[in-house]
Design a protein around this motif. Structure first.
Motif: not given
Length: 306
Positions: A233-254
């Motif tokens: 998973t590379r990015s979340i559509e419609g989100m700025p890259e920093p915000q997308s990366e932060k949210l994805l990292d949180k979801l991965f860890e969780h």
């Protein structure tokens, strides 16, 4: 050439069996949970024998209940392996372009994949040969991902090479309300270079990509599962890259928290099938000088994720 003589010569093992032994129509089996949230061992089943529809239906139901099923001490020919795959759906075609098939694929029946670190004349005979592999959902990078994956062990190292399975159901259920709201209706871009095992590293010169919901609803169970992973998973559509990366990292860890995970320590003759719609998996590192040989099939997807 020991691999050919000892294992893959099983390709055309056709044994005539009495009808009473060939069909398992009323044989009882036991299902024992392997962890709190994911996985169960099926005991009392010999998968080299054909089985009646009632047994196959019960196995399919157990698969939906537990997401991962383990069958120990199996002795399967390639034909057996394909037949067992059919109990869980339609056999899927290999998606890696044929020109990138490892040399060992020529010894297999169509749509069986070899995963191995064995080398002949310095060239690996199988796919995904070495080392750790990050958590991922098989074929999440395809428009219609495969429903399930089967993996059968023929040779294993003395240690390492464990496969870890994480429950997407448990991960989603345990999210805090604020995060659930943040990902509601969101879609993610998934990308994969065939053969890569670590995020952004390695692989062959062929790739696949697709956009799917961050939260997937399982079409058979109706349950919601977290459907993003560290490898693909590379990015979340419609989100700025920093915000997308932060949210994805949180979801991965969780989603990789130990309480959601079953760690499988392989034995020769193990067969595992897992549901890619509601689970993801990873691989531990293992000694590069010890042989590892497994055969893999996948079950064709039936719907686009929603």
């Amino acid at each position: 050439m020991r691999i050919l003589a000892s294992h893959l010569a099983l390709r055309h093992r056709a044994v005539a069996r009495p009808q009473a032994e060939a069909l398992m129509s009323d044989q009882a089996f036991k299902v024992q949970k392997l962890s709190q949230h994911i996985g169960a061992e099926v005991q009392g089943i010999d998968l080299s024998r054909e089985m009646g529809g009632d047994v196959a239906h019960a196995l399919h139901a157990a698969w939906l209940d537990h997401a991962v099923l383990l069958f120990r001490d199996q002795k399967l020919s390639q034909e057996d392996f394909l037949r067992v795959t059919s109990y869980f759906g339609t056999l899927a075609k290999l998606t890696r372009p044929a020109k990138f098939f490892p040399k060992g694929y020529s010894r297999l029946l169509p749509n069986i994949m070899m995963i191995s670190n064995i080398r002949e004349n310095g060239e690996t005979i199988g796919a995904l040969p070495d080392g750790e592999m990050h958590f991922h959902h098989d074929q999440i990078h395809s428009e219609i991902p495969h429903n399930g994956t089967l993996l059968y062990s023929l040779e294993i190292p003395t240690h390492g090479g464990d496969t870890l399975f994480a429950s997407g159901y448990a991960a989603y259920d345990a999210l805090d309300p604020e995060t659930k709201k943040a990902i509601d209706g969101k879609r993610a871009h998934n990308f994969y270079n065939y053969g890569s095992t670590l995020r952004g590293k390695g692989g062959v010169e062929a790739h696949s990509e697709a956009v799917h919901p961050v939260v997937r609803t399982h079409e058979d169970t109706g349950r919601k599962a977290l459907y993003v992973n560290r490898l693909m998973t590379r990015s979340i559509e419609g989100m700025p890259e920093p915000q997308s990366e932060k949210l994805l990292d949180k979801l991965f860890e969780h989603s990789e928290r130990p309480e959601f995970v079953y760690r499988h320590k392989w034995r020769v003759g193990d067969l595992l099938i897992w549901d890619n719609r509601c689970s993801m998996h990873a691989r531990d590192d293992f000694p590069s000088d010890q042989r590892r040989l497994m055969l893999r099939t996948t079950v064709e997807g039936t719907v686009r994720p929603y």
